[in-house]
Every structure is written in structure tokens, then in C-alpha cells.
Design an enzyme around this catalytic site. Structure first.
Site, mmCIF file in Angstrom:
data_model
loop_
_atom_site.group_PDB
_atom_site.id
_atom_site.type_symbol
_atom_site.label_atom_id
_atom_site.label_comp_id
_atom_site.label_asym_id
_atom_site.label_seq_id
_atom_site.Cartn_x
_atom_site.Cartn_y
_atom_site.Cartn_z
ATOM 1 N N GLU A 1 0.819 -1.214 0.000
ATOM 2 C CA GLU A 1 0.000 0.000 0.000
ATOM 3 C C GLU A 1 0.859 1.273 0.000
ATOM 4 O OE1 GLU A 1 -4.056 -0.296 1.979
ATOM 5 O OE2 GLU A 1 -2.792 -1.462 3.315
ATOM 6 N N SER B 1 -5.878 -2.674 0.613
ATOM 7 C CA SER B 1 -6.156 -2.158 -0.729
ATOM 8 C C SER B 1 -6.533 -3.281 -1.700
ATOM 9 C CB SER B 1 -4.950 -1.381 -1.292
ATOM 10 O OG SER B 1 -4.718 -0.234 -0.516
ATOM 11 N N TYR C 1 -8.885 2.568 -6.768
ATOM 12 C CA TYR C 1 -7.955 3.652 -7.125
ATOM 13 C C TYR C 1 -8.038 4.062 -8.587
ATOM 14 C CZ TYR C 1 -6.650 2.249 -2.570
ATOM 15 O OH TYR C 1 -6.730 1.937 -1.250
ATOM 16 N N ARG D 1 -12.033 3.324 10.196
ATOM 17 C CA ARG D 1 -13.152 3.038 9.277
ATOM 18 C C ARG D 1 -13.548 1.591 9.472
ATOM 19 N NH1 ARG D 1 -11.133 2.726 3.920
ATOM 20 N NH2 ARG D 1 -11.818 0.576 3.886
ATOM 21 N N ASP E 1 -15.788 -1.461 8.201
ATOM 22 C CA ASP E 1 -16.418 -1.868 6.936
ATOM 23 C C ASP E 1 -17.341 -3.062 7.143
ATOM 24 O OD1 ASP E 1 -14.696 0.044 5.954
ATOM 25 O OD2 ASP E 1 -13.399 -1.367 4.873
ATOM 26 N N GLU F 1 -14.092 -5.674 7.998
ATOM 27 C CA GLU F 1 -12.788 -5.381 8.586
ATOM 28 C C GLU F 1 -12.802 -3.998 9.225
ATOM 29 O OE1 GLU F 1 -9.481 -4.495 6.146
ATOM 30 O OE2 GLU F 1 -10.664 -3.657 4.523
ATOM 31 N N ASN G 1 -10.215 -0.664 9.741
ATOM 32 C CA ASN G 1 -8.974 -0.012 9.298
ATOM 33 C C ASN G 1 -8.624 1.079 10.293
ATOM 34 O OD1 ASN G 1 -8.696 -1.127 6.354
ATOM 35 N ND2 ASN G 1 -10.854 -0.585 6.617
ATOM 36 N N GLY H 1 -7.680 5.108 4.400
ATOM 37 C CA GLY H 1 -7.294 6.051 3.348
ATOM 38 C C GLY H 1 -7.608 7.465 3.828
HETATM 39 N N1 LIG Z 1 -16.339 -12.636 2.647
HETATM 40 C C1 LIG Z 1 -16.525 -11.779 1.641
HETATM 41 N N2 LIG Z 1 -17.655 -11.835 0.887
HETATM 42 C C2 LIG Z 1 -17.844 -10.990 -0.158
HETATM 43 N N3 LIG Z 1 -16.952 -10.057 -0.546
HETATM 44 C C3 LIG Z 1 -15.805 -9.949 0.157
HETATM 45 C C4 LIG Z 1 -15.529 -10.777 1.288
HETATM 46 N N4 LIG Z 1 -14.325 -10.428 1.784
HETATM 47 C C5 LIG Z 1 -13.867 -9.424 1.015
HETATM 48 N N5 LIG Z 1 -14.742 -9.129 0.026
HETATM 49 C C6 LIG Z 1 -14.589 -8.105 -1.026
HETATM 50 O O1 LIG Z 1 -13.195 -7.872 -1.243
HETATM 51 C C7 LIG Z 1 -12.862 -6.502 -0.920
HETATM 52 C C8 LIG Z 1 -11.490 -6.454 -0.265
HETATM 53 O O2 LIG Z 1 -11.468 -7.298 0.861
HETATM 54 P P1 LIG Z 1 -11.031 -6.769 2.295
HETATM 55 O O3 LIG Z 1 -11.216 -7.888 3.254
HETATM 56 O O4 LIG Z 1 -11.754 -5.512 2.600
HETATM 57 O O5 LIG Z 1 -9.477 -6.513 2.105
HETATM 58 P P2 LIG Z 1 -8.585 -5.188 2.112
HETATM 59 O O6 LIG Z 1 -8.004 -5.099 3.484
HETATM 60 O O7 LIG Z 1 -7.553 -5.439 1.076
HETATM 61 O O8 LIG Z 1 -9.497 -4.009 1.820
HETATM 62 C C9 LIG Z 1 -13.995 -6.023 -0.031
HETATM 63 O O9 LIG Z 1 -14.140 -4.623 -0.089
HETATM 64 C C10 LIG Z 1 -15.189 -6.760 -0.640
HETATM 65 O O10 LIG Z 1 -15.613 -6.151 -1.868
HETATM 66 MG MG LIG Z 2 -11.228 -3.538 2.729
#
Ligand SMILES: Nc1ncnc2c1ncn2[C@@H]1O[C@H](COP(=O)(O)OP(=O)(O)O)[C@@H](O)[C@H]1O
Ligand SMILES: [Mg+2]
Length: 328
Positions: free
Chosen positions: A16, A153, A223, A261, A263, A275, A277, A281
């Protein structure tokens, strides 16, 4: 309290790096005119550079940070947001913005976050932890999302719909971490909430923001300028309350501070945490600053608040409980 000398640390030795540079540059611009900013960068190789891009030894970098009243660590991901920079500041006795060592480390770890969140009654996607060398135990029995336990990211995150794609997804995730999560796919709207902890113990909770994405909210969409945000997200009253409550509950259970943040996926059965954060960002157009602006705190006000709240509280010491100062 007038203007202060504020070190803004950007970059970082992880995937990142560029995102953190953008966040830090934006923060420096917003704080200019309010505080004296000292931009400091951690290169992709882990080396430090100072204000004019001059290379610094690690000791010189620590000296530079120590000469500032507040450090704003705007490094997303491992080696920054995961508590590393908080630890550095604590060991150096320097005042810093945001979550401490423990909250940074817990929130960076999507598996630990899941365990903590479930323990305080939040729902998360059912998932399995796979460690390097143990991938043979991972069988495809439904569509899954495969992701590194600690990255960001959307790097290394794959949606796997066919059994033949599982190995490649695991290999890609293992490039970024030696622990990988294999999660059930959650179908729901992607909705985020920003939480800001104030020194008097109050939490400013933003209106929710919806990311309208067709499929994964992947790196290109994050991005490439194609992300479609709805702010405020259109929510019924029960979902709005459930999201706010869940956001604050997990923020507090992890022990977060400053801005985070949180999510979620908003399903027909309510919020499912994705998750947290602890250094989201931070450009003027990033989700958390947009959400805080919708809560009444403009981008420069948000950054200034983070800096002043940190200064008010003063340096945190390793192992110290609380701030040792009287609560406002
Ligand atoms: N269990 C899940 N079911 C559906 N979509 C998911 C799931 N986990 C992640 N995603 C999708 O993948 C994206 C990135 O995953 P995330 O866990 O937020 O990782 P990062 O820390 O890289 O943002 C999420 O914003 C979502 O769109
Ligand atoms: Mg994420």
C-alpha cells in the site's frame, strides 16, 4: 494551543506504499497553514527519507520524529497501521495520532478481528484460517473469498467461484502473508462507517457510506476512479442504528483510538463485519474523510482534531494503562 510541529509519516514498505504516499501528501496539504508539517517517508525498501527527500539513517529518522510535537503516522498496512509506528513512537516517547500498538495489531489481523468481533456479538463471514504449508487441507466446497490475513487495498484478495481457481488464489494471497483467510462469500451491500474517538471518551460516528460495486471492491475500482459512493447510504432506521452500534462496539473492543473506518456487508439479516482499518485512506476524497465531512468535520478540521487530540493526551508509554491524565 497554536500551531505545532507535526511529522507526517507516509509511504511504508508494503503493497500500500503508493496509497499511503497519496494519503500523507493530502494530509500535509490540509495541515499547511494550521501547523508546521514535516513530511517523512518510509521507502518500499524500508529506508527513511526526510523533508527534502534526503536519506536518513533510522536513528536520524527517530531524532526527526522526536523533534516534533506530534507524529501523524499515515502508513497503511503492515509496518505502519499494524502498530509498528505506534510502537516506535511509544518507545521514543513521542506523541502520535491514532490507535495504539495493540489495537493496530489486532485490527490489521483479519482473523483476530473476526474473533474479537464475534466475541462481542457482531457477525462476520464464516471463514477458515490457512497457514503456509497447510494448503492441502483446503478443499473447495462453495464459492469463497481468499485473502491475506494482513494486507490491504484489496491486494491478494480473490473471489473464487470454481474449484480449479482455488490454488491460484491461495498462491496469490500467500505472496503477501503466511496466513490466509478463506471466507464464505457474503452477499450484501458494502457499507462503511467512520468512528472518531475524542479525548473526553465520546465517539463521533459518521453517517454510513455505501460502495456500489459489481463484484469485489478490488484495487482497480478503489484507485481507478470508478468507485461509486453513496453518502449518506440509504438505510432504514433499524439498519442505521445496527451499523452505528456495531461500529462503536468493535472499535471499543479492539481498543481503537483516533479515527477508524469500520467496513460492513449489510445483508437482509443486518450488518456483517468485514474489517476495521485503524489508518484508513486519508486523502480528501477517501471514504473516512468524506464520511467525517458528512458528520460536520471538514477535511482540515478532521486532521487538526486528530493532531490536537493527540497533543492534548501527550505521549503514551508501552504498557501504560490509560493516559495518566485527567479526562476532560
Ligand atoms: N467474505 C466476503 N464476501 C464478499 N466479498 C468480500 C468478502 N471479503 C472481502 N470481500 C470483497 O473484497 C474486498 C477487499 O477485501 P477486504 O477484506 O476488505 O481486504 P482489504 O483489506 O484489502 O481491503 C472487499 O471490499 C469486498 O468487496
Ligand atoms: Mg477492505
Amino acid at each position: 494551543m497554536g500551531g505545532m510541529r507535526v511529522a507526517v509519516v507516509g509511504g511504508g514498505a508494503n503493497c500500500e506504499h503508493e496509497v499511503s504516499l497519496a494519503s500523507a501528501a493530502s494530509a500535509v496539504r490540509a495541515l499547511a497553514g494550521i501547523h508546521e508539517t514535516v513530511p517523512v517517508t518510509i521507502g518500499p525498501d524500508g529506508g527513511w527519507t526526510g523533508v527534502d527527500g534526503e536519506r536518513l539513517t533510522f536513528a536520524e529518522a527517530v531524532d526527526l520524529l522526536s523533534g516534533c510535537e506530534v507524529v501523524l503516522p499515515v502508513v497503511h498496512g503492515p509496518g505502519g497501521e499494524d502498530g509498528s509506528l505506534a510502537a516506535l513512537c511509544e518507545l521514543a516517547g513521542v506523541t502520535y495520532v491514532g490507535s495504539g500498538v495493540r489495537a493496530g495489531a489486532l485490527a490489521m489481523d483479519k482473523w483476530a478481528t473476526k474473533l474479537v468481533a464475534e466475541a462481542v456479538g457482531l457477525r462476520t463471514a464464516p471463514g477458515t484460517l490457512v497457514t503456509a504449508g497447510r494448503t492441502g487441507r483446503c478443499r473447495f466446497d462453495r464459492p469463497v473469498v481468499v485473502k491475506p490475513v494482513a494486507a490491504g487495498s484489496s491486494h491478494g484478495v480473490s473471489l473464487v467461484r470454481r474449484p480449479e481457481d482455488l490454488d491460484r488464489a491461495l498462491t496469490e494471497a500467500f505472496v503477501l502473508d503466511d496466513r490466509v483467510l478463506v471466507e464464505h462469500v457474503v452477499s450484501g451491500r458494502e457499507v462503511d462507517v467512520a468512528v472518531l474517538a475524542r479525548p473526553d471518551g465520546t465517539r463521533l460516528v459518521s453517517p454510513a457510506l455505501e460502495i456500489v460495486a459489481d463484484g469485489l471492491f478490488d484495487h482497480a475500482m478503489k484507485y481507478g476512479g470508478h468507485a461509486d459512493f453513496r453518502l449518506p447510504a440509504v438505510l432504514d432506521a433499524a439498519d442505521a442504528v445496527a451499523l452505528r452500534t456495531a461500529a462503536v462496539r468493535v472499535f471499543d473492543a479492539l481498543g481503537c483510538d483516533g479515527l477508524a473506518r469500520v467496513d460492513f456487508f449489510l445483508t437482509d439479516d443486518g450488518p456483517v463485519l468485514n474489517e476495521v482499518n485503524t489508518m484508513p485512506g486519508l486523502t480528501a476524497h477517501s471514504q473516512a474523510p468524506l464520511m467525517m465531512a458528512a458528520a460536520g468535520l471538514s477535511y482540515p478540521e478532521l486532521l487538526d482534531t486528530l493532531v490536537r487530540d493527540a497533543a492534548w493526551r501527550g505521549p503514551r508509554r508501552p504498557g501504560a494503562v490509560g493516559t495518566g491524565r485527567v479526562v476532560l
